[in-house]
Design an enzyme around this catalytic site. Structure first.
Site, PDB file in Angstrom:
ATOM      1  N   GLU A   1     -13.180  -8.711  -8.342  1.00 42.05           N
ATOM      2  CA  GLU A   1     -13.125  -9.517  -7.113  1.00 42.05           C
ATOM      3  C   GLU A   1     -14.084 -10.678  -7.290  1.00 42.05           C
ATOM      4  O   GLU A   1     -15.275 -10.473  -7.488  1.00 42.05           O
ATOM      5  CB  GLU A   1     -13.502  -8.664  -5.896  1.00 42.05           C
ATOM      6  CG  GLU A   1     -13.654  -9.442  -4.602  1.00 42.05           C
ATOM      7  CD  GLU A   1     -12.473 -10.360  -4.283  1.00 42.05           C
ATOM      8  OE1 GLU A   1     -11.328  -9.889  -4.237  1.00 42.05           O
ATOM      9  OE2 GLU A   1     -12.699 -11.583  -4.094  1.00 42.05           O
TER      10      GLU A   1
ATOM     11  N   ASP B   1      -2.665  -8.242  -7.644  1.00 44.66           N
ATOM     12  CA  ASP B   1      -2.421  -8.696  -6.270  1.00 44.66           C
ATOM     13  C   ASP B   1      -3.173  -9.993  -5.988  1.00 44.66           C
ATOM     14  O   ASP B   1      -4.061 -10.033  -5.125  1.00 44.66           O
ATOM     15  CB  ASP B   1      -2.886  -7.558  -5.320  1.00 44.66           C
ATOM     16  CG  ASP B   1      -2.637  -7.885  -3.866  1.00 44.66           C
ATOM     17  OD1 ASP B   1      -1.755  -8.713  -3.569  1.00 44.66           O
ATOM     18  OD2 ASP B   1      -3.336  -7.305  -3.018  1.00 44.66           O
TER      19      ASP B   1
ATOM     20  N   ASP C   1     -12.944 -12.709 -13.306  1.00 45.78           N
ATOM     21  CA  ASP C   1     -11.499 -12.910 -13.234  1.00 45.78           C
ATOM     22  C   ASP C   1     -10.753 -11.618 -13.579  1.00 45.78           C
ATOM     23  O   ASP C   1     -10.976 -11.012 -14.638  1.00 45.78           O
ATOM     24  CB  ASP C   1     -11.098 -14.030 -14.202  1.00 45.78           C
ATOM     25  CG  ASP C   1      -9.597 -14.221 -14.218  1.00 45.78           C
ATOM     26  OD1 ASP C   1      -9.021 -14.477 -13.144  1.00 45.78           O
ATOM     27  OD2 ASP C   1      -8.991 -14.072 -15.287  1.00 45.78           O
ATOM     28  N   GLY C   2      -9.851 -11.218 -12.698  1.00 47.86           N
ATOM     29  CA  GLY C   2      -9.172  -9.931 -12.849  1.00 47.86           C
ATOM     30  C   GLY C   2      -8.193  -9.884 -14.014  1.00 47.86           C
ATOM     31  O   GLY C   2      -8.015  -8.840 -14.640  1.00 47.86           O
TER      32      GLY C   2
ATOM     33  N   HIS D   1       0.822  -1.214   0.000  1.00 49.34           N
ATOM     34  CA  HIS D   1       0.000   0.000   0.000  1.00 49.34           C
ATOM     35  C   HIS D   1       0.856   1.264   0.000  1.00 49.34           C
ATOM     36  O   HIS D   1       0.482   2.263  -0.616  1.00 49.34           O
ATOM     37  CB  HIS D   1      -0.995  -0.039   1.173  1.00 49.34           C
ATOM     38  CG  HIS D   1      -2.008  -1.140   1.006  1.00 49.34           C
ATOM     39  ND1 HIS D   1      -2.600  -1.784   2.056  1.00 49.34           N
ATOM     40  CD2 HIS D   1      -2.499  -1.739  -0.121  1.00 49.34           C
ATOM     41  CE1 HIS D   1      -3.438  -2.713   1.592  1.00 49.34           C
ATOM     42  NE2 HIS D   1      -3.385  -2.712   0.275  1.00 49.34           N
TER      43      HIS D   1
ATOM     44  N   HIS E   1      -7.342  -7.867  -8.376  1.00 49.31           N
ATOM     45  CA  HIS E   1      -7.727  -8.740  -7.250  1.00 49.31           C
ATOM     46  C   HIS E   1      -7.992  -7.807  -6.069  1.00 49.31           C
ATOM     47  O   HIS E   1      -7.096  -7.531  -5.273  1.00 49.31           O
ATOM     48  CB  HIS E   1      -6.619  -9.731  -6.921  1.00 49.31           C
ATOM     49  CG  HIS E   1      -6.316 -10.674  -8.046  1.00 49.31           C
ATOM     50  ND1 HIS E   1      -5.640 -10.293  -9.178  1.00 49.31           N
ATOM     51  CD2 HIS E   1      -6.619 -11.997  -8.210  1.00 49.31           C
ATOM     52  CE1 HIS E   1      -5.538 -11.334  -9.992  1.00 49.31           C
ATOM     53  NE2 HIS E   1      -6.117 -12.379  -9.426  1.00 49.31           N
TER      54      HIS E   1
ATOM     55  N   SER F   1      -6.667  -1.893  -0.886  1.00 44.27           N
ATOM     56  CA  SER F   1      -6.220  -1.116  -2.049  1.00 44.27           C
ATOM     57  C   SER F   1      -7.359  -0.362  -2.750  1.00 44.27           C
ATOM     58  O   SER F   1      -7.140   0.774  -3.202  1.00 44.27           O
ATOM     59  CB  SER F   1      -5.457  -2.011  -3.025  1.00 44.27           C
ATOM     60  OG  SER F   1      -6.206  -3.167  -3.351  1.00 44.27           O
TER      61      SER F   1
HETATM   62  C1  LIG Z   1      -4.556 -10.497  -1.711  1.00 50.46           C
HETATM   63  S1  LIG Z   1      -6.277 -10.284  -1.838  1.00 50.46           S
HETATM   64  C2  LIG Z   1      -6.463  -8.648  -2.453  1.00 50.46           C
HETATM   65  C3  LIG Z   1      -6.107  -7.554  -1.496  1.00 50.46           C
HETATM   66  C4  LIG Z   1      -6.296  -6.172  -2.039  1.00 50.46           C
HETATM   67  N1  LIG Z   1      -5.680  -6.002  -3.352  1.00 50.46           N
HETATM   68  C5  LIG Z   1      -5.711  -5.140  -1.085  1.00 50.46           C
HETATM   69  O1  LIG Z   1      -4.510  -4.827  -1.197  1.00 50.46           O
HETATM   70  O2  LIG Z   1      -6.448  -4.643  -0.240  1.00 50.46           O
HETATM   71  C6  LIG Z   1      -6.659 -11.219  -3.280  1.00 50.46           C
HETATM   72  C7  LIG Z   1      -8.133 -11.220  -3.640  1.00 50.46           C
HETATM   73  O3  LIG Z   1      -8.279 -11.790  -4.949  1.00 50.46           O
HETATM   74  C8  LIG Z   1      -9.531 -12.472  -5.002  1.00 50.46           C
HETATM   75  N2  LIG Z   1      -9.455 -13.376  -6.156  1.00 50.46           N
HETATM   76  C9  LIG Z   1      -8.984 -14.638  -6.221  1.00 50.46           C
HETATM   77  N3  LIG Z   1      -8.991 -15.075  -7.499  1.00 50.46           N
HETATM   78  C10 LIG Z   1      -9.431 -14.046  -8.265  1.00 50.46           C
HETATM   79  C11 LIG Z   1      -9.600 -13.855  -9.658  1.00 50.46           C
HETATM   80  N4  LIG Z   1      -9.318 -14.828 -10.525  1.00 50.46           N
HETATM   81  N5  LIG Z   1     -10.033 -12.651 -10.101  1.00 50.46           N
HETATM   82  C12 LIG Z   1     -10.321 -11.656  -9.222  1.00 50.46           C
HETATM   83  N6  LIG Z   1     -10.180 -11.771  -7.877  1.00 50.46           N
HETATM   84  C13 LIG Z   1      -9.746 -12.953  -7.407  1.00 50.46           C
HETATM   85  C14 LIG Z   1      -9.623 -13.137  -3.647  1.00 50.46           C
HETATM   86  O4  LIG Z   1     -10.969 -13.425  -3.339  1.00 50.46           O
HETATM   87  C15 LIG Z   1      -9.015 -12.041  -2.733  1.00 50.46           C
HETATM   88  O5  LIG Z   1     -10.027 -11.226  -2.195  1.00 50.46           O
END
Ligand SMILES: C[S@@+](CC[C@H](N)C(=O)[O-])C[C@H]1O[C@@H](n2cnc3c(N)ncnc32)[C@H](O)[C@@H]1O
Length: 283
Positions: free
Chosen positions: A120, A167, A146-147, A19, A42, A102
């Site tokens: 997400e 992320d 999917d991100g 961050h 993500h 984030s």
């Molecule tokens: C490490 S966390 C994100 C933290 C966030 N970026 C932050 O810094 O506050 C990863 C997130 O990705 C989500 N996730 C997992 N696979 C994903 C995908 N294929 N596409 C989007 N999100 C996904 C998970 O549910 C989780 O909430």
């Protein structure tokens, strides 16, 4: 079925590094009077309760933001002071009760004309994210999808300026390869955006190789920073720290981190173990 919940980890040393760097990127992009797209592949839930059962169970925040919260302002390097100022802005009271993710940080650090695009996939965290982002609802799109596919769909951005945070939770070891493949493709679509990839420092081969594989993409401008605050466990398993690999970093970032990382490694060290690495190439 996704099992990772960021609430267990919010505010830990990995979040501090991620961050702090992300804020530097957003602040740099905001200096220019031209809109830019923020894309968070993500996104997570956007805001976390420090007193939730999940955060209390691990107590990880006590090893990260918890160590910085009460330090006198004049002892903090500028980038740490800016990071803490933003975490404080997410808290109405002087006590640390909420830790911003984030997406919230992106909403707070950007302007009315900057579009926010979040991905997400978790069925619990996506609605929580929508709730958190109400304060910038008009310029926010949340996709339960999917991100990395979203990154492909949205690049290049209409304004030809974008800051992207990648992320993943790396629950699935194929995530490492997917990140590399996705960035390789994205470089063909929009090579001038800023792409910040977070990854865990683990004994796992895929994690060790990730920065080397990103370097092999051959981009001219990059920065790689790691922060390790835990000695390796006896079994060699577990996370010892984390890293960020940034494509097209702000030109000011190396100097900022040269100044910040020694301080951060010292102040977030566990049992005297605090190390960082910092490398970059800016042409
Ligand atoms: C490490 S966390 C994100 C933290 C966030 N970026 C932050 O810094 O506050 C990863 C997130 O990705 C989500 N996730 C997992 N696979 C994903 C995908 N294929 N596409 C989007 N999100 C996904 C998970 O549910 C989780 O909430």
């Amino acid at each position: 079925m996704l099992s990772y919940r960021h609430a267990f980890h919010a505010g830990n040393p990995a979040d501090v590094l991620k961050h702090l760097v992300w804020i530097q990127i957003l602040d740099y992009y905001s200096q220019k009077d031209k809109p830019f797209m923020v894309l968070d592949t993500h996104a997570g839930a956007g805001m976390y309760l420090i007193e939730s059962d999940m955060a209390r169970k691990t107590g990880e925040w006590t090893t990260g933001i918890g160590k910085l919260w009460d330090l006198p302002e004049d002892e903090l390097p500028e980038a740490v002071a800016r990071y803490r100022e933003i975490v404080k802005a997410a808290n109405a009271s002087p006590a640390l009760k909420h830790y911003p993710g984030s997406p919230w940080i992106s909403g707070y650090c950007t302007r009315f004309a900057d579009p926010l695009r979040f991905f997400e996939r978790h069925s619990t965290d996506a609605p929580l994210l929508a709730q958190t982002m109400k304060f910038v609802q008009k310029r926010t799109q949340i996709n339960v999808a999917d991100g990395l596919a979203g990154l492909k769909a949205l690049m290049p951005p209409p304004a030809r300026r974008a800051a992207v945070l990648i992320d993943p939770s790396y629950e699935d070891k194929t995530d490492y390869g997917k990140v590399v493949a996705s960035l390789k493709d994205t470089m063909q679509r929009f090579a001038t955006g800023t792409y910040a990839v977070w990854y865990p420092q683990l004994a796992r081969r895929e994690a060790v190789e990730l920065p080397e594989r990103l370097l092999k993409l051959g981009v001219p401008n990059w920065l790689h920073v790691t922060l390790s605050t835990q000695p390796a466990a006896g079994d060699g398993l577990g996370m010892t720290g984390s890293g960020m690999f940034i494509i097209n970093p702000p030109w000011t970032l190396p100097e900022t981190l040269e100044h910040t990382m020694p301080w951060l490694a010292e102040h977030l060290a566990t049992n005297g173990h605090g190390e960082f690495t910092l490398d970059w190439q800016i042409q």
